[in-house]
Enzyme design. Sequence first.
Site, PDB file in Angstrom:
ATOM      1  N   TYR A  27      97.011  53.155  49.686  1.00 19.52           N
ATOM      2  CA  TYR A  27      96.931  54.556  49.246  1.00 19.52           C
ATOM      3  C   TYR A  27      96.745  55.462  50.471  1.00 19.52           C
ATOM      4  O   TYR A  27      97.332  56.537  50.574  1.00 19.52           O
ATOM      5  CB  TYR A  27      95.776  54.726  48.242  1.00 19.52           C
ATOM      6  CG  TYR A  27      95.404  56.175  48.008  1.00 19.52           C
ATOM      7  CD1 TYR A  27      96.281  57.046  47.368  1.00 19.52           C
ATOM      8  CD2 TYR A  27      94.182  56.685  48.457  1.00 19.52           C
ATOM      9  CE1 TYR A  27      95.950  58.386  47.184  1.00 19.52           C
ATOM     10  CE2 TYR A  27      93.837  58.011  48.273  1.00 19.52           C
ATOM     11  CZ  TYR A  27      94.729  58.856  47.636  1.00 19.52           C
ATOM     12  OH  TYR A  27      94.398  60.179  47.467  1.00 19.52           O
ATOM     13  N   SER A 109      88.639  67.964  49.900  1.00 21.91           N
ATOM     14  CA  SER A 109      89.720  68.057  48.914  1.00 21.91           C
ATOM     15  C   SER A 109      89.175  68.419  47.541  1.00 21.91           C
ATOM     16  O   SER A 109      88.074  67.983  47.169  1.00 21.91           O
ATOM     17  CB  SER A 109      90.432  66.702  48.833  1.00 21.91           C
ATOM     18  OG  SER A 109      91.245  66.640  47.687  1.00 21.91           O
ATOM     19  N   TYR A 132      93.426  72.835  44.944  1.00 20.29           N
ATOM     20  CA  TYR A 132      94.540  72.616  44.023  1.00 20.29           C
ATOM     21  C   TYR A 132      94.153  73.370  42.761  1.00 20.29           C
ATOM     22  O   TYR A 132      92.959  73.579  42.495  1.00 20.29           O
ATOM     23  CB  TYR A 132      94.690  71.129  43.669  1.00 20.29           C
ATOM     24  CG  TYR A 132      95.343  70.255  44.719  1.00 20.29           C
ATOM     25  CD1 TYR A 132      96.530  70.628  45.355  1.00 20.29           C
ATOM     26  CD2 TYR A 132      94.798  69.007  45.033  1.00 20.29           C
ATOM     27  CE1 TYR A 132      97.130  69.792  46.290  1.00 20.29           C
ATOM     28  CE2 TYR A 132      95.397  68.171  45.963  1.00 20.29           C
ATOM     29  CZ  TYR A 132      96.564  68.568  46.584  1.00 20.29           C
ATOM     30  OH  TYR A 132      97.154  67.739  47.501  1.00 20.29           O
ATOM     31  N   THR A 158      96.743  74.356  49.374  1.00 21.56           N
ATOM     32  CA  THR A 158      97.864  73.439  49.655  1.00 21.56           C
ATOM     33  C   THR A 158      99.047  73.798  48.764  1.00 21.56           C
ATOM     34  O   THR A 158      98.907  73.873  47.542  1.00 21.56           O
ATOM     35  CB  THR A 158      97.410  71.978  49.397  1.00 21.56           C
ATOM     36  OG1 THR A 158      96.295  71.702  50.246  1.00 21.56           O
ATOM     37  CG2 THR A 158      98.529  70.992  49.698  1.00 21.56           C
ATOM     38  N   LYS A 255      98.246  75.606  53.613  1.00 20.37           N
ATOM     39  CA  LYS A 255      98.594  74.285  54.152  1.00 20.37           C
ATOM     40  C   LYS A 255      99.839  73.749  53.453  1.00 20.37           C
ATOM     41  O   LYS A 255      99.913  73.756  52.219  1.00 20.37           O
ATOM     42  CB  LYS A 255      97.412  73.327  53.920  1.00 20.37           C
ATOM     43  CG  LYS A 255      97.698  71.870  54.261  1.00 20.37           C
ATOM     44  CD  LYS A 255      96.431  71.039  54.139  1.00 20.37           C
ATOM     45  CE  LYS A 255      96.625  69.580  54.475  1.00 20.37           C
ATOM     46  NZ  LYS A 255      97.292  68.799  53.455  1.00 20.37           N
ATOM     47  N   HIS A 279     102.174  66.948  54.473  1.00 19.00           N
ATOM     48  CA  HIS A 279     101.240  66.129  53.706  1.00 19.00           C
ATOM     49  C   HIS A 279     101.215  64.686  54.244  1.00 19.00           C
ATOM     50  O   HIS A 279     101.029  63.722  53.509  1.00 19.00           O
ATOM     51  CB  HIS A 279     101.664  66.132  52.228  1.00 19.00           C
ATOM     52  CG  HIS A 279     100.526  66.207  51.253  1.00 19.00           C
ATOM     53  ND1 HIS A 279     100.207  67.336  50.567  1.00 19.00           N
ATOM     54  CD2 HIS A 279      99.646  65.264  50.825  1.00 19.00           C
ATOM     55  CE1 HIS A 279      99.192  67.101  49.751  1.00 19.00           C
ATOM     56  NE2 HIS A 279      98.823  65.849  49.902  1.00 19.00           N
ATOM     57  N   GLY A 312     100.548  62.705  61.777  1.00 18.37           N
ATOM     58  CA  GLY A 312     100.833  61.776  62.867  1.00 18.37           C
ATOM     59  C   GLY A 312      99.856  61.785  64.027  1.00 18.37           C
ATOM     60  O   GLY A 312     100.075  61.099  65.023  1.00 18.37           O
TER      61      GLY A 312
HETATM   62  C1  LIG Z   1      94.769  59.244  51.472  1.00 15.39           C
HETATM   63  C2  LIG Z   1      95.204  60.670  51.632  1.00 15.39           C
HETATM   64  C3  LIG Z   1      94.830  61.613  50.682  1.00 15.39           C
HETATM   65  C4  LIG Z   1      95.194  62.952  50.854  1.00 15.39           C
HETATM   66  N1  LIG Z   1      94.757  63.881  49.940  1.00 15.39           N
HETATM   67  C5  LIG Z   1      95.042  65.192  50.152  1.00 15.39           C
HETATM   68  C6  LIG Z   1      94.500  66.189  49.289  1.00 15.39           C
HETATM   69  O1  LIG Z   1      93.761  65.902  48.360  1.00 15.39           O
HETATM   70  N2  LIG Z   1      94.836  67.480  49.535  1.00 15.39           N
HETATM   71  C7  LIG Z   1      95.654  67.848  50.584  1.00 15.39           C
HETATM   72  O2  LIG Z   1      95.917  69.039  50.769  1.00 15.39           O
HETATM   73  N3  LIG Z   1      96.148  66.918  51.419  1.00 15.39           N
HETATM   74  C8  LIG Z   1      95.864  65.619  51.233  1.00 15.39           C
HETATM   75  N4  LIG Z   1      96.342  64.681  52.114  1.00 15.39           N
HETATM   76  C9  LIG Z   1      97.154  65.108  53.270  1.00 15.39           C
HETATM   77  C10 LIG Z   1      96.262  65.379  54.485  1.00 15.39           C
HETATM   78  O3  LIG Z   1      95.447  66.500  54.260  1.00 15.39           O
HETATM   79  C11 LIG Z   1      97.100  65.629  55.745  1.00 15.39           C
HETATM   80  O4  LIG Z   1      98.047  66.630  55.510  1.00 15.39           O
HETATM   81  C12 LIG Z   1      97.791  64.360  56.250  1.00 15.39           C
HETATM   82  O5  LIG Z   1      96.967  63.243  56.080  1.00 15.39           O
HETATM   83  C13 LIG Z   1      98.167  64.511  57.724  1.00 15.39           C
HETATM   84  O6  LIG Z   1      98.818  63.402  58.202  1.00 15.39           O
HETATM   85  P1  LIG Z   1      98.062  62.191  58.969  1.00 15.39           P
HETATM   86  O7  LIG Z   1      97.445  61.368  57.899  1.00 15.39           O
HETATM   87  O8  LIG Z   1      99.176  61.497  59.660  1.00 15.39           O
HETATM   88  O9  LIG Z   1      97.041  62.811  59.883  1.00 15.39           O
HETATM   89  C14 LIG Z   1      95.982  63.341  51.975  1.00 15.39           C
HETATM   90  C15 LIG Z   1      96.330  62.383  52.928  1.00 15.39           C
HETATM   91  C16 LIG Z   1      95.947  61.067  52.779  1.00 15.39           C
HETATM   92  C17 LIG Z   1      96.319  60.068  53.848  1.00 15.39           C
END
Ligand SMILES: Cc1cc2nc3c(=O)[nH]c(=O)nc-3n(C[C@H](O)[C@H](O)[C@H](O)COP(=O)(O)O)c2cc1C
Length: 382
Positions: A27, A109, A132, A158, A255, A279, A312
């Site tokens: 996940y 979040s 959200y 977001t 975002k 994301h 990344g």
């Molecule tokens: C497990 C997971 C859950 C995430 N949940 C949310 C979320 O609830 N809301 C949101 O805006 N972005 C969410 N994201 C996206 C992150 O905020 C972010 O944009 C992203 O992880 C950036 O990429 P990186 O993992 O390579 O640093 C999630 C990312 C991951 C890996």
Amino acid sequence: MTLKSALNIEDLRRLAKRRMPRVVFDYIDGGADAEYTMRENTRAFERITFRPRCAVPPTRCEVSTTVAGTPLSFPLVLAPVGSSRLFHPDGEPAAARAAGEAGIAYTLSTLSGSRLEDVRAASKGPCWYQLYLCGGHDVARAAIARAKAAGFSALVVTIDTPVAGLRERDFRNGHKGLLTRRPLEMLPHVGQFLARPRWLASFLKDGGLMSFPNIVLPDGPMGYADVGAALEQSAVCWDDLRWIREAWNGPLIIKGVHTKEDAVRAVDAGADALVVSNHGGRQLDGVPATLDMLPEVVDTVGSRIDVLMDGGIRRGSDIVKALCLGAKAVLAGRAYAYGLGAAGGEGVAHAIGILKADFVRTMKLLGCPTLAELDGSFIDAA
Ligand SMILES: Cc1cc2nc3c(=O)[nH]c(=O)nc-3n(C[C@H](O)[C@H](O)[C@H](O)COP(=O)(O)O)c2cc1C
């Protein structure tokens, strides 16, 4: 390998994989569809090389900054990561605490397993709240009011989640069947939990499958299984930014901006900052790496608002590259989520420590003493 001997984020990833069941690890680790965009996010950093200035007199490296009114000890913010409580009990408060101790901001979040008031109270540093609209406008308004009262210092909206992306690994690992709580549908997938007894014991001690206490529906907090449907019924539109702007009178950050066109809309909507983000490759597969989209957004709106990026970030040198391309700061998601999955709050602190040490070392090796001096002349973008 132990937490102490973990030298980089990939080491933390390996430790997290060892501690968590496959469905939880994937996940975090996975992306949407063919995971092309997720891979591109990290590859884009590899395509950029440095042009250091050597034999410059050593000076103290000044790396603190301010983003949307929030002071940061270096230009990193922890990104919103839903369901962090699944990775480790106390997941969200522990991550917020680690961020606060390092002098950086934590973004909570909406899909948190902990009450936003408890998370805010756990940290002595800045916290942002990610919104959200799950449950509808009234439910979101109530969360905004709670976030304001609790002392969150910025609201992050977001905009790239009109539906959840298709994360193929989640389906293959039985995500759906497990959430039904029907024994016959769960049975084929329970082996992965038995293979991770330490995680399973801590998960059960924490009460098992959680709900979302910041999405309070008329009949109580939203249950875990309802997320996909709730996201689909609650897409944010530009018109919503009007009432959100009124309900939240503090700094507003949008975002999920992919293009210069949406960047202009974000500025017009009254945002104080935006995050160039796909994301983490978890939504629309096939969009370019965020690092590749950053220059067009910076060129278009960078003189009017703070432009942040995520996607990344695995090394401190990645943060430096993003800043050379015009980002004011970056957000990291998986980099700290692996730390949390590996070892709770200590793992998050370790992830932040790795990124900060890398960042400062890279600045020194580049011969660049201040953030203000970082620019495109320190890199070659192929
Ligand atoms: C497990 C997971 C859950 C995430 N949940 C949310 C979320 O609830 N809301 C949101 O805006 N972005 C969410 N994201 C996206 C992150 O905020 C972010 O944009 C992203 O992880 C950036 O990429 P990186 O993992 O390579 O640093 C999630 C990312 C991951 C890996």
